[in-house]
Write an enzyme that holds these catalytic residues in place. Structure first.
Site, PDB file in Angstrom:
ATOM      1  N   LYS A  78       0.940  -1.171  -0.135  1.00  0.00           N
ATOM      2  CA  LYS A  78       0.052   0.034   0.073  1.00  0.00           C
ATOM      3  C   LYS A  78       0.981   1.052   0.030  1.00  0.00           C
ATOM      4  CE  LYS A  78      -2.051   1.662   3.528  1.00  0.00           C
ATOM      5  NZ  LYS A  78      -3.149   1.909   4.748  1.00  0.00           N
ATOM      6  N   ARG A 122      -9.635  -1.325   7.655  1.00  0.00           N
ATOM      7  CA  ARG A 122      -8.658  -2.073   8.435  1.00  0.00           C
ATOM      8  C   ARG A 122      -8.063  -1.454   9.727  1.00  0.00           C
ATOM      9  NH1 ARG A 122      -4.089   0.994   9.141  1.00  0.00           N
ATOM     10  NH2 ARG A 122      -2.739   0.565   7.858  1.00  0.00           N
ATOM     11  N   ASP A 171     -15.870  15.783  19.647  1.00  0.00           N
ATOM     12  CA  ASP A 171     -15.333  16.057  18.714  1.00  0.00           C
ATOM     13  C   ASP A 171     -15.370  17.766  18.801  1.00  0.00           C
ATOM     14  OD1 ASP A 171     -15.073  14.779  15.297  1.00  0.00           O
ATOM     15  OD2 ASP A 171     -14.998  17.295  15.582  1.00  0.00           O
TER      16      ASP A 171
END
Lengths: 333, 333
Positions: A78, A122, A171
């Site tokens: 990657k 992932r 956030d």
């Protein structure tokens, strides 16, 4: 015999080919394989385009992350990075990535595909897989910092293996938290609480940070015994006191974790070294180490991200695409 | 604004877009840029698939080679390797490679293209460019070991900058030498002599080795004063005595050259270290060092190969392809 063509897959096709449940299983299996040395993951190599370097003058970096996956007999790379600056101003996502797969015996390029979607998936799955070996219960309370893309995928991945009984989200942008609460209401079994102050989200069995903060906002005094903390950002999110007083530090890849993310600063100051790392997630997954949390312990867990996970997921995507005849072929040679 | 599409280029298109003369110029300019620190070339990372590792069991490797090219304001990576074993038995070339280019400011993937052709071209050009700073004359005599693909491109590249007055070629396969002599008769100005014994090719101003030999076949006693030797193979081609007695060792990238190719064995045995390296080709190209050969000197030059050269050439190919509307576009995102 001609060189076989390379299969090209775009992000939409990848989305249609893999679920978070499958990604969590693939990541878990690859973790075990890393633990027993059947998956090979060389330390990633950084091209700093100005993220921290003085030159060149851009707000980005790229990491080259090759790997060989034993259980899939596949190899790939990657090439992925993050860009702020003008990319952010134009409204594009932080991550840019491409994954290439080869036949590890013959060297033919099997596939070229978008890597951004797999990266997000992932990264969530890595947390979920690590948690499997760190907590004792099926129902957990979660504190989450960062309600963006990765906040979503972390929550989705954890909910594959656990029932999230309560989720507190903070956030800097409250609207992002509100959107997150709306998006995740069917994924989270219990209540989603929007925290007004950072310290209000520091509760639960597990705290996950997926922010781009360059401040050490997560304070030692907020974190109670019995908590596993995952600072997943590229910069340092926990204060030094917590890192230095955590009872265990568990990582995915020792070589990488010393040079990037949460530990980097303390390693450079020589306050921390390889000796402070308890074990790898792979060793737990393979059953070589047993480090489940005790009531009085605080654990720092750092799945900073390995190319092995990307290549493993991409290989599963490729196999499904071939089976379903999805994607376009291109003859590079 | 949508993410721009990625341009796909195959080997035939790349061949039509670039000449050896252009590759030599690009490599030379990139060398200068490396010398002054405007081009960034992190040390490549190896994925050993069994070339020297015991596991996995294949006869190959892949190197990840990212770079930022200052003078082109471009970034990219080559993922390239060599495979023997079954790939060789099936008649495929040793090298397999792909190059990806990005916009260094925004992180968009500009291009994905075959990397094998560019690898061969730039490897030849690296020798030619280095020679510019190492010899004093325009007419040279060349000794060549290995009459394969890279033997051809080395000869072509050198003939861009020099008149080859005489070329002695040795290959374990005499037919390969004969084909080479036929192929190169218009490229080489002088006579091409096919050597019957290895020592017969060790004559001339320059000796280039492009073999897959794992033996140290090039003997110290064959190499006369006034000779520059380029052992370009992945393994060790010169004997230890020559390497240890060479008057100067000039390399492209110090970090890489200590761990791969000609010097690796002696570095591991601690008989050689960074201290024995005179300077880089980039420093000579940038005018920071002056190391032209003296009559009584023997120089070892090791342009082992940097990703910077591949990315620089690929960027020029991409720019031309855009200009001429060549290639297919694909939306990965």
């Amino acid at each position: 015999m001609k060189t076989p063509e390379t299969l090209l897959l775009n992000q939409e096709q990848i989305k249609s080919l893999i679920t978070m449940k499958e990604v969590v299983e693939i990541v878990d299996r690859t973790s075990k394989d890393l633990g027993v040395g059947k998956t090979i993951n060389p330390t990633k190599v950084l091209l700093d385009l100005g993220e921290t370097a003085a030159y060149p003058p851009y707000s980005g970096f790229m990491n080259a992350m090759p790997a060989y996956i034993g259980w899939e007999d596949s190899a790939g790379i990657k090439w992925a990075g993050g860009f702020l600056g003008e990319r952010k101003a134009l409204g594009f996502p932080y991550i840019t990535a491409m994954i290439l797969l080869i036949d590890p015996k013959l060297g033919f390029f099997r596939a070229a595909m978008d890597g951004a979607y797999i990266t997000n998936m992932r990264t969530g799955a890595q947390t979920a897989s690590a948690l499997k070996y760190l907590v004792n219960k099926k129902k957990i309370k979660l504190g989450l910092y960062g309600a963006g893309m990765q906040g979503h995928t972390q929550t989705e991945a954890i909910s594959v293996l656990f029932d999230i009984d309560e989720l507190r989200v903070y956030d800097v942008n409250r609207q992002a938290s509100e959107k997150f609460a709306q998006d995740m209401k069917d994924v989270v079994k219990g209540k989603i609480i929007i925290a007004d102050k950072p310290e209000d989200a520091a509760q639960g069995d597990v705290i996950v940070c997926v922010t781009q903060s360059k401040d050490k906002f997560l304070k030692n005094e907020w974190i109670k015994p019995g908590t596993v903390v995952f600072p997943m950002g590229s910069y340092q999110e926990c204060d030094d006191e917590f890192i230095l007083s955590a009872d265990k530090i568990i990582v995915d890849c020792i070589g990488q974790v010393l040079h990037r993310g949460a530990l980097r600063g303390l390693v450079e100051e020589k306050k921390l070294s390889e000796k402070n790392i308890t074990c790898t997630i792979g060793e737990m997954a393979a059953g070589l180490k047993e480090e489940r949390i005790q009531k009085n312990e605080r654990i720092l867990c750092l799945p900073i991200g390995t190319g092995a996970m990307d290549v493993a997921v991409a290989t599963a995507v490729y196999n499904k695409a071939v089976e379903k005849s999805i994607g376009v072929k291109f003859a590079f040679v």
